[in-house]
Design a protein around this motif. Sequence first.
Motif, PDB file in Angstrom:
ATOM      1  N   SER A  44       0.831  -1.201   0.000  1.00 24.97           N
ATOM      2  CA  SER A  44       0.000   0.000   0.000  1.00 24.97           C
ATOM      3  C   SER A  44       0.868   1.255   0.000  1.00 24.97           C
ATOM      4  O   SER A  44       1.999   1.247   0.469  1.00 24.97           O
ATOM      5  CB  SER A  44      -0.915   0.025   1.232  1.00 24.97           C
ATOM      6  OG  SER A  44      -1.775  -1.078   1.245  1.00 24.97           O
ATOM      7  N   ASP A  45       0.302   2.332  -0.525  1.00 17.14           N
ATOM      8  CA  ASP A  45       0.922   3.638  -0.383  1.00 17.14           C
ATOM      9  C   ASP A  45       0.628   4.122   1.029  1.00 17.14           C
ATOM     10  O   ASP A  45      -0.482   3.940   1.532  1.00 17.14           O
ATOM     11  CB  ASP A  45       0.332   4.607  -1.413  1.00 17.14           C
ATOM     12  CG  ASP A  45       1.006   5.959  -1.382  1.00 17.14           C
ATOM     13  OD1 ASP A  45       0.821   6.685  -0.375  1.00 17.14           O
ATOM     14  OD2 ASP A  45       1.717   6.293  -2.327  1.00 17.14           O
ATOM     15  N   GLU A  48      -2.552   5.937   1.632  1.00 22.58           N
ATOM     16  CA  GLU A  48      -3.818   5.286   1.268  1.00 22.58           C
ATOM     17  C   GLU A  48      -4.804   5.327   2.439  1.00 22.58           C
ATOM     18  O   GLU A  48      -4.480   4.936   3.556  1.00 22.58           O
ATOM     19  CB  GLU A  48      -3.559   3.835   0.855  1.00 22.58           C
ATOM     20  CG  GLU A  48      -4.802   3.110   0.365  1.00 22.58           C
ATOM     21  CD  GLU A  48      -4.461   1.733  -0.193  1.00 22.58           C
ATOM     22  OE1 GLU A  48      -3.431   1.601  -0.885  1.00 22.58           O
ATOM     23  OE2 GLU A  48      -5.206   0.773   0.087  1.00 22.58           O
ATOM     24  N   ASP A 175       5.330  -5.163  -7.721  1.00 25.93           N
ATOM     25  CA  ASP A 175       4.040  -4.546  -7.398  1.00 25.93           C
ATOM     26  C   ASP A 175       3.698  -3.453  -8.408  1.00 25.93           C
ATOM     27  O   ASP A 175       2.525  -3.276  -8.776  1.00 25.93           O
ATOM     28  CB  ASP A 175       4.067  -3.959  -5.981  1.00 25.93           C
ATOM     29  CG  ASP A 175       4.158  -5.033  -4.906  1.00 25.93           C
ATOM     30  OD1 ASP A 175       3.869  -6.209  -5.208  1.00 25.93           O
ATOM     31  OD2 ASP A 175       4.525  -4.690  -3.760  1.00 25.93           O
ATOM     32  N   GLU A 176       4.714  -2.725  -8.834  1.00 28.79           N
ATOM     33  CA  GLU A 176       4.480  -1.658  -9.813  1.00 28.79           C
ATOM     34  C   GLU A 176       4.076  -2.248 -11.167  1.00 28.79           C
ATOM     35  O   GLU A 176       3.220  -1.686 -11.868  1.00 28.79           O
ATOM     36  CB  GLU A 176       5.747  -0.810  -9.939  1.00 28.79           C
ATOM     37  CG  GLU A 176       5.631   0.360 -10.910  1.00 28.79           C
ATOM     38  CD  GLU A 176       4.605   1.401 -10.478  1.00 28.79           C
ATOM     39  OE1 GLU A 176       4.145   1.370  -9.322  1.00 28.79           O
ATOM     40  OE2 GLU A 176       4.248   2.253 -11.327  1.00 28.79           O
ATOM     41  N   ARG A 179       0.478  -3.129 -10.881  1.00 34.16           N
ATOM     42  CA  ARG A 179      -0.376  -1.928 -10.907  1.00 34.16           C
ATOM     43  C   ARG A 179      -0.529  -1.409 -12.339  1.00 34.16           C
ATOM     44  O   ARG A 179      -1.625  -1.072 -12.787  1.00 34.16           O
ATOM     45  CB  ARG A 179       0.229  -0.846 -10.021  1.00 34.16           C
ATOM     46  CG  ARG A 179      -0.666   0.380  -9.835  1.00 34.16           C
ATOM     47  CD  ARG A 179       0.077   1.505  -9.147  1.00 34.16           C
ATOM     48  NE  ARG A 179       1.144   2.054  -9.969  1.00 34.16           N
ATOM     49  CZ  ARG A 179       0.964   2.884 -10.985  1.00 34.16           C
ATOM     50  NH1 ARG A 179      -0.269   3.264 -11.307  1.00 34.16           N
ATOM     51  NH2 ARG A 179       1.980   3.348 -11.689  1.00 34.16           N
ATOM     52  N   ARG A 180       0.589  -1.359 -13.071  1.00 34.66           N
ATOM     53  CA  ARG A 180       0.533  -0.810 -14.430  1.00 34.66           C
ATOM     54  C   ARG A 180      -0.226  -1.734 -15.373  1.00 34.66           C
ATOM     55  O   ARG A 180      -0.963  -1.255 -16.244  1.00 34.66           O
ATOM     56  CB  ARG A 180       1.969  -0.573 -14.935  1.00 34.66           C
ATOM     57  CG  ARG A 180       2.683   0.549 -14.193  1.00 34.66           C
ATOM     58  CD  ARG A 180       3.978   0.922 -14.853  1.00 34.66           C
ATOM     59  NE  ARG A 180       4.648   2.013 -14.136  1.00 34.66           N
ATOM     60  CZ  ARG A 180       5.676   2.696 -14.605  1.00 34.66           C
ATOM     61  NH1 ARG A 180       6.176   2.389 -15.780  1.00 34.66           N
ATOM     62  NH2 ARG A 180       6.217   3.657 -13.900  1.00 34.66           N
ATOM     63  N   ASP A 182      -2.691  -3.773 -14.607  1.00 36.18           N
ATOM     64  CA  ASP A 182      -4.120  -3.668 -14.304  1.00 36.18           C
ATOM     65  C   ASP A 182      -4.686  -2.323 -14.747  1.00 36.18           C
ATOM     66  O   ASP A 182      -5.823  -2.234 -15.228  1.00 36.18           O
ATOM     67  CB  ASP A 182      -4.356  -3.895 -12.801  1.00 36.18           C
ATOM     68  CG  ASP A 182      -4.134  -5.354 -12.399  1.00 36.18           C
ATOM     69  OD1 ASP A 182      -4.112  -6.221 -13.298  1.00 36.18           O
ATOM     70  OD2 ASP A 182      -3.978  -5.622 -11.195  1.00 36.18           O
ATOM     71  N   GLU A 183      -3.888  -1.287 -14.579  1.00 42.80           N
ATOM     72  CA  GLU A 183      -4.340   0.042 -14.994  1.00 42.80           C
ATOM     73  C   GLU A 183      -4.487   0.105 -16.514  1.00 42.80           C
ATOM     74  O   GLU A 183      -5.466   0.653 -17.029  1.00 42.80           O
ATOM     75  CB  GLU A 183      -3.323   1.081 -14.509  1.00 42.80           C
ATOM     76  CG  GLU A 183      -3.743   2.514 -14.727  1.00 42.80           C
ATOM     77  CD  GLU A 183      -2.746   3.479 -14.111  1.00 42.80           C
ATOM     78  OE1 GLU A 183      -2.883   3.823 -12.927  1.00 42.80           O
ATOM     79  OE2 GLU A 183      -1.792   3.866 -14.813  1.00 42.80           O
TER      80      GLU A 183
END
Length: 391
Positions: A44-45, A48, A175-176, A179-180, A182-183
């Motif tokens: 998580s950030d 968040e 993780d990045e 994220r990318r 899925d985005e």
Amino acid sequence: MSSSYPRLPLAEVLDFREGPGILAKDFVSEGTPLIRLSGTKVGSDLLEGCNYLDPDVVDRRWSQFRLAEGDVLLSTSASLGEVAVVKSSGVGAVPYTGLIRFRPAGSGIAAEFIEYALRSSDFKAQIEAMGVGSVMKHFGPSHLRQMYITVPPVADQRAIAEVLGALDDKIAAGDEVVRRCDELASTYFRAMLRGKDGQTVPLSDLARFVNGGAYTKGASGSGKVVVRIAELNSGIGGSTVYSDREVEIDQTVLPGDLLFAWSGSLTVHRWFRDPAIVNQHIFKVIPDRGSPMWLVNQALRAKLDDFKATAADKATTMGHIQRRHLDELVRIPGPSDIAAFDAAMSGLWSRALAAEQESLRLAATRDALLPALMSGRLTIRDAERLVSDVT
């Protein structure tokens, strides 16, 4: 755990302070972030789910709680034991009550070593020995003053942190990637919806939704993980249930399968862990009638807000939807766009899954190295060699 390194009272080497209890009436729409537990969860950030405080009020009342880069946060309630390091985005923020901030109390401990000391099995064993989570409901500074941590020489602390940090960096990079991927998949899907031959179909036409069973009752404690909403939201933990029970394939989740928690928080997840058993309140979503997995995933996510609104209206106990709601209509791309984008969308799904599985393996390596390094059973040179083989 025996160690060749000395164990010292925690309070001698670490400075710690729990965040203040702040009332909701002090929250504002923007300003100084108030860090919540959700920001400390793995992946998580830090910001968040945070609330915000008036900076002037913070200066007057809570300036002593402001965070600095490199501070370490430990969650002490609800999800005890989550550890997060404060990056530049969290500088000046305030941790909420239930989060304890750590930093070195002197020159005998390296700041970068603290997160690993708090993640060590020795530290966790001391918490468990205090009965936290079963009898005791809140863990706080008074307990920390009774605890000890293993303290290698500072040079070794830095070397340990560097070795384990290399794995954490690789995990963060994975993780990045997830994220990318899925985005980008969501962006493609939205673009497809603007196509001329888009269609509206019942969600239930795209997949079968197989409910899990009541598999925690009488669980053996060994075997496969029983996936509950807790495992979907927070991963595998100390309260995870295991079972040797043989379960039909439709209630067994495999890596790459899609799960939908239809009760509580209503969330959608791509499962990337070892085969496991699906518990009640979770649907295993099985694509049907030739629908690709990526299409089912995107269509289900497109309905989530509607489902959450439905669940909120029923939240006398725990919000949920009913099976008939799966027959509601959802907008999907036309057949030509589905065919045209299938390879790209399937590739993004597979790449994200591969990154999730790689991160899982790296985390297992890190977690195996940590106690070996803290005990001195494994030399730093050997650990560096092992890490270079997997990164």
